[in-house]
Every structure is written in C-alpha cells, then in structure tokens.
Design a protein around this motif. Structure first.
Motif, mmCIF file in Angstrom:
data_model
loop_
_atom_site.group_PDB
_atom_site.id
_atom_site.type_symbol
_atom_site.label_atom_id
_atom_site.label_comp_id
_atom_site.label_asym_id
_atom_site.label_seq_id
_atom_site.Cartn_x
_atom_site.Cartn_y
_atom_site.Cartn_z
ATOM 1 N N ARG A 45 -7.298 11.411 -9.131
ATOM 2 C CA ARG A 45 -7.725 10.149 -9.729
ATOM 3 C C ARG A 45 -7.058 9.886 -11.080
ATOM 4 O O ARG A 45 -6.591 8.778 -11.347
ATOM 5 C CB ARG A 45 -9.253 10.151 -9.890
ATOM 6 C CG ARG A 45 -9.791 8.899 -10.572
ATOM 7 C CD ARG A 45 -11.283 8.964 -10.779
ATOM 8 N NE ARG A 45 -12.012 8.851 -9.533
ATOM 9 C CZ ARG A 45 -12.283 7.694 -8.920
ATOM 10 N NH1 ARG A 45 -11.880 6.562 -9.460
ATOM 11 N NH2 ARG A 45 -12.945 7.674 -7.791
ATOM 12 N N ASP A 46 -7.023 10.930 -11.950
ATOM 13 C CA ASP A 46 -6.477 10.711 -13.299
ATOM 14 C C ASP A 46 -5.026 10.219 -13.237
ATOM 15 O O ASP A 46 -4.635 9.299 -13.952
ATOM 16 C CB ASP A 46 -6.605 11.992 -14.147
ATOM 17 C CG ASP A 46 -5.988 13.211 -13.467
ATOM 18 O OD1 ASP A 46 -5.887 13.226 -12.222
ATOM 19 O OD2 ASP A 46 -5.587 14.156 -14.174
ATOM 20 N N ARG A 47 -4.259 10.812 -12.349
ATOM 21 C CA ARG A 47 -2.854 10.407 -12.210
ATOM 22 C C ARG A 47 -2.763 8.964 -11.694
ATOM 23 O O ARG A 47 -1.953 8.175 -12.152
ATOM 24 C CB ARG A 47 -2.127 11.318 -11.228
ATOM 25 C CG ARG A 47 -1.890 12.705 -11.714
ATOM 26 C CD ARG A 47 -0.774 12.709 -12.752
ATOM 27 N NE ARG A 47 -0.144 13.998 -12.797
ATOM 28 C CZ ARG A 47 0.994 14.307 -12.178
ATOM 29 N NH1 ARG A 47 1.636 13.404 -11.485
ATOM 30 N NH2 ARG A 47 1.491 15.516 -12.260
ATOM 31 N N LEU A 48 -3.613 8.650 -10.714
ATOM 32 C CA LEU A 48 -3.582 7.294 -10.139
ATOM 33 C C LEU A 48 -3.921 6.259 -11.203
ATOM 34 O O LEU A 48 -3.301 5.190 -11.282
ATOM 35 C CB LEU A 48 -4.566 7.175 -8.971
ATOM 36 C CG LEU A 48 -4.184 7.867 -7.669
ATOM 37 C CD1 LEU A 48 -5.275 7.692 -6.624
ATOM 38 C CD2 LEU A 48 -2.860 7.325 -7.114
ATOM 39 N N GLY A 65 6.069 11.192 -8.318
ATOM 40 C CA GLY A 65 7.337 11.124 -7.604
ATOM 41 C C GLY A 65 7.722 9.749 -7.075
ATOM 42 O O GLY A 65 7.576 8.729 -7.745
ATOM 43 N N ILE A 66 8.198 9.743 -5.841
ATOM 44 C CA ILE A 66 8.732 8.518 -5.221
ATOM 45 C C ILE A 66 7.631 7.446 -5.117
ATOM 46 O O ILE A 66 7.863 6.272 -5.381
ATOM 47 C CB ILE A 66 9.308 8.821 -3.816
ATOM 48 C CG1 ILE A 66 10.438 9.857 -3.915
ATOM 49 C CG2 ILE A 66 9.806 7.562 -3.128
ATOM 50 C CD1 ILE A 66 10.938 10.399 -2.576
ATOM 51 N N GLY A 67 6.419 7.856 -4.736
ATOM 52 C CA GLY A 67 5.313 6.909 -4.561
ATOM 53 C C GLY A 67 4.970 6.196 -5.861
ATOM 54 O O GLY A 67 4.790 4.965 -5.876
ATOM 55 N N ALA A 68 4.886 6.952 -6.957
ATOM 56 C CA ALA A 68 4.559 6.356 -8.256
ATOM 57 C C ALA A 68 5.669 5.385 -8.680
ATOM 58 O O ALA A 68 5.398 4.282 -9.157
ATOM 59 C CB ALA A 68 4.377 7.455 -9.299
ATOM 60 N N ALA A 69 6.917 5.802 -8.464
ATOM 61 C CA ALA A 69 8.052 4.948 -8.850
ATOM 62 C C ALA A 69 8.092 3.674 -7.990
ATOM 63 O O ALA A 69 8.391 2.586 -8.489
ATOM 64 C CB ALA A 69 9.356 5.731 -8.713
ATOM 65 N N LEU A 70 7.744 3.814 -6.712
ATOM 66 C CA LEU A 70 7.698 2.630 -5.835
ATOM 67 C C LEU A 70 6.624 1.655 -6.310
ATOM 68 O O LEU A 70 6.834 0.441 -6.334
ATOM 69 C CB LEU A 70 7.371 3.053 -4.403
ATOM 70 C CG LEU A 70 8.525 3.460 -3.498
ATOM 71 C CD1 LEU A 70 7.991 4.074 -2.210
ATOM 72 C CD2 LEU A 70 9.430 2.259 -3.178
ATOM 73 N N VAL A 101 0.866 -1.180 0.000
ATOM 74 C CA VAL A 101 0.000 0.000 0.000
ATOM 75 C C VAL A 101 0.902 1.229 0.000
ATOM 76 O O VAL A 101 1.844 1.302 0.797
ATOM 77 C CB VAL A 101 -0.886 0.011 1.273
ATOM 78 C CG1 VAL A 101 -1.711 1.278 1.350
ATOM 79 C CG2 VAL A 101 -1.772 -1.218 1.311
ATOM 80 N N ILE A 102 0.622 2.162 -0.895
ATOM 81 C CA ILE A 102 1.493 3.357 -0.985
ATOM 82 C C ILE A 102 0.640 4.616 -1.019
ATOM 83 O O ILE A 102 -0.169 4.801 -1.937
ATOM 84 C CB ILE A 102 2.370 3.301 -2.262
ATOM 85 C CG1 ILE A 102 3.167 1.995 -2.316
ATOM 86 C CG2 ILE A 102 3.301 4.511 -2.332
ATOM 87 C CD1 ILE A 102 3.768 1.688 -3.679
ATOM 88 N N THR A 103 0.792 5.468 -0.016
ATOM 89 C CA THR A 103 0.114 6.770 -0.092
ATOM 90 C C THR A 103 1.003 7.718 -0.896
ATOM 91 O O THR A 103 2.221 7.561 -0.931
ATOM 92 C CB THR A 103 -0.153 7.372 1.306
ATOM 93 O OG1 THR A 103 1.103 7.728 1.901
ATOM 94 C CG2 THR A 103 -0.898 6.415 2.218
ATOM 95 N N GLY A 104 0.376 8.680 -1.546
ATOM 96 C CA GLY A 104 1.158 9.606 -2.381
ATOM 97 C C GLY A 104 1.714 8.906 -3.604
ATOM 98 O O GLY A 104 2.847 9.146 -4.010
ATOM 99 N N ALA A 105 0.861 8.027 -4.198
ATOM 100 C CA ALA A 105 1.351 7.212 -5.330
ATOM 101 C C ALA A 105 1.047 7.835 -6.687
ATOM 102 O O ALA A 105 1.263 7.201 -7.708
ATOM 103 C CB ALA A 105 0.742 5.817 -5.244
ATOM 104 N N ALA A 157 -2.980 -3.811 -9.837
ATOM 105 C CA ALA A 157 -3.030 -2.498 -9.167
ATOM 106 C C ALA A 157 -4.470 -2.080 -8.876
ATOM 107 O O ALA A 157 -5.364 -2.285 -9.691
ATOM 108 C CB ALA A 157 -2.350 -1.461 -10.047
ATOM 109 N N LYS A 158 -4.655 -1.519 -7.692
ATOM 110 C CA LYS A 158 -5.975 -0.983 -7.298
ATOM 111 C C LYS A 158 -5.753 0.449 -6.837
ATOM 112 O O LYS A 158 -4.693 0.756 -6.291
ATOM 113 C CB LYS A 158 -6.546 -1.767 -6.106
ATOM 114 C CG LYS A 158 -6.772 -3.237 -6.361
ATOM 115 C CD LYS A 158 -8.234 -3.489 -6.690
ATOM 116 C CE LYS A 158 -8.559 -4.948 -6.959
ATOM 117 N NZ LYS A 158 -7.796 -5.581 -8.025
#
Ligand code: NDP
Length: 277
Positions: free
Chosen positions: A40-43, A17-22, A10-14, A54-55
């Motif tokens: 939402r669009d970015r997620l 940046g770092i969250g998306a890369a993780l 589970v990753i907050t701030g996904a 991925a959820k």
C-alpha cells in the motif's frame, strides 16, 4: 447518446519498476490510472506522483478473490476502460536440477495465474469499451535462457495466451498485445525465488539494462499504435526474428554461450538464490 471519452488504464504490479513507470506515463497523458499491487505505501507514493486521477487497489493477484475484487472495483470507475496491463510478475532462477516444485508453483501463481485472474476480472469492462489487454511477457517468451526454467515456462505460457486471445478477438470484443522486454533495471533482478529483496554487495555485476521510464514510454507509444507484439529495442527484435527463422541455430548459440560462461552465470544467480545452484 454521447460516448464518455475519459480513458482508464489498469496496471497490476504498479508499486515499482515497469508498472510504476507505466502509471506515471499514462497519468502524464491525462488517463485515469488504477494501480494494483500488495504494498500500500508504495502504491500511495506512486499515486501521489500520478495526480488526482489515480486510484489504488491493494490486492494480491495470486488470490482467487482478486478476480471478483477487480470486477467490483472497475464497475465503480468512471470513463471507458481502454487498457489493462497484466504486468505483476516475479523472477525465478536456478539450476533446473536444484529447483523444487514449490519454486514453479510460486512462480506460476503470479506470472501465469495472476495474468489469467487479471484478464477474467477485467474482461467484461474491456468488452464494453472494445479495449486492449496487454500482457508483459519477456524475451524469455521466445527464448529459453539457462538458469531460468520456471520463468521461461511462465513467459512462454503467457505468450500462448496472447496468441489465443488474438485468434478469438472476433468473439471476445477486445484486443490484446504482448510486450517482450529485454533487461530493465528494476527490483525484479534483486529478488530471490520467494520474492524477497536481497541485499546485493558492490561486487554484484552491473547488468546493461533499459531504465523503467524509457521502457514505459516505448510501451505506451507502441500500445497506442495498436501493435500486437512489442519489442523495446532493435537487438531484441533481431534476436527473436533470428530465432523464428533459425531456431536450432539460436538455441545452440545460447547453449554454447552458457558452456563458456556458466561459472560466471552460476556465481551471479547464487548471489541471489544460494540454494538454487
Ligand atoms: P518489479 O519487481 O519492480 O515489479 C514487480 C511488480 O509486481 C511489483 O509492483 C510487485 O508489487 C508486483 N507483484 C509481485 N507479486 C505480486 C502479487 N502476488 N500480487 C500483486 N502484485 C504483485 O519488476 P519489473 O517491473 O521488472 O516486472 C514487471 C514485469 O516485467 C514482470 O512481469 C516481469 O516478468 C516483466 N519483465 C521484467 C524484465 C526486467 O528485466 N526487469 C524483463 C522482461 C520482463 P508488490 O510487491 O507491492 O505486490
């Protein structure tokens, strides 16, 4: 009974940046990924890159409802929950005598209380899977750099949380790591104190920073090895080690550096937050 070996992170701030890369790094390793942020669009874009496992949970970590929403969401997730990243964060910069209380409150709502809500929302799942709670701190969790008082205070606070969780591990039933990155090339560096993106001109100096993908890869490997305190580069490690043994020396060094380069530093911060210098 056979134990379910599916792993979930589970990753907050996904959403950047770092969250998306993780998220992408864990997906590449075959984990179920839960991406959390407000956009939402970015997620959706990041989730597509992560694949079918991925959820997304569109949520604001500063809202009291987030804790329950996270618990409810995780109850429906298959597999064992192994890793939970409290990564969502914001920057805050300016002269201490120019910042107002709202700057601190806004900042703490994300960088401190957002971390606590993530912990509280995930702790029952973490306990049942004997998982790991990972806090994204900063070099500022150890060293108080000038023009960043709210950020320094918030990052010191979450390191204290990590140490408290470590001490209580025998009764908590899950472990904790704190990651302390130096500069990473993300949107954080070009957002103002209200979290709004600022258009920076070409005269904004390029900061020497690690790419989010490289940072995520290093974090992923060190967390899997069960490291409690994680640095992403040798210079960060050395700086913190020096500060631990000779705190007044490093603090004085920072002050001397600020004395020499304060005009440049104020100009830089003023480009992002003109009211705070
Ligand atoms: P980004 O700005 O790229 O990412 C921040 C993330 O946090 C975004 O996904 C954003 O998503 C999310 N976020 C912000 N506020 C909220 C909120 N209220 N609720 C939910 N999500 C939120 O920055 P980084 O990737 O750099 O930052 C990630 C972490 O790394 C932070 O904790 C930061 O302090 C830390 N860090 C960063 C360093 C750097 O140099 N970049 C260095 C050291 C530590 P959205 O806006 O969609 O909600």
């Amino acid at each position: 009974m056979q134990r379910n070996m599916e792993k979930t992170v589970v990753i907050t701030g996904a959403s950047s940046g770092i969250g998306a890369a993780l998220a992408e790094r864990y997906a590449k390793a075959g984990w179920n990924v839960v991406l959390i942020a407000r956009r939402r669009d970015r997620l959706e874009e990041i989730a597509k890159r992560c694949g079918v496992k991925a959820k997304i949970l569109v949520a604001d970590v500063t809202q009291n409802s987030f804790e329950n929403d996270l618990t409810t969401f995780l109850e429906k997730m298959p597999g064992d929950l192994f890793h939970v990243y409290a990564n969502a964060g914001a920057g805050a910069a300016g002269r201490t005598d120019k910042l107002n209380i709202e700057d601190y409150e806004r900042h703490f709502a994300v960088n401190v209380f957002g971390v606590l809500r993530t912990l509280r929302g995930a702790q029952s799942k973490l306990k049942s899977s004997k998982g790991r709670f990972i806090i994204i701190g900063s070099l500022n969790s150890y060293l108080a750099f000038p023009l960043g008082t709210p950020y320094n205070m918030g990052k010191f606070a979450v390191r204290a949380l990590a140490e408290s969780l470590f001490a209580e591990e025998p009764t908590l039933g899950f472990s904790c790591s704190v990651v302390c990155p130096g500069p990473i090339a993300t949107e954080l560096l070009s957002k103002n104190n209200k979290g709004e993106a600022v258009q920076l001109g070409d005269d904004f100096p390029k900061i020497h920073a690690l790419s989010p993908a490289k940072a995520a890869d290093r974090i992923f490997k060190k967390v899997l090895r069960g490291r409690r305190e994680i640095f992403l580069s040798i210079d960060s490690f050395v700086l913190v080690a020096l500060h631990r043994h000779f705190p007044s020396f490093t603090s004085r060094l920072i002050r001397i550096g600020y004395g020499l380069f304060s005009a440049k530093a104020l100009k830089l911060v003023g480009m992002v937050n003109p009211d705070s210098i």
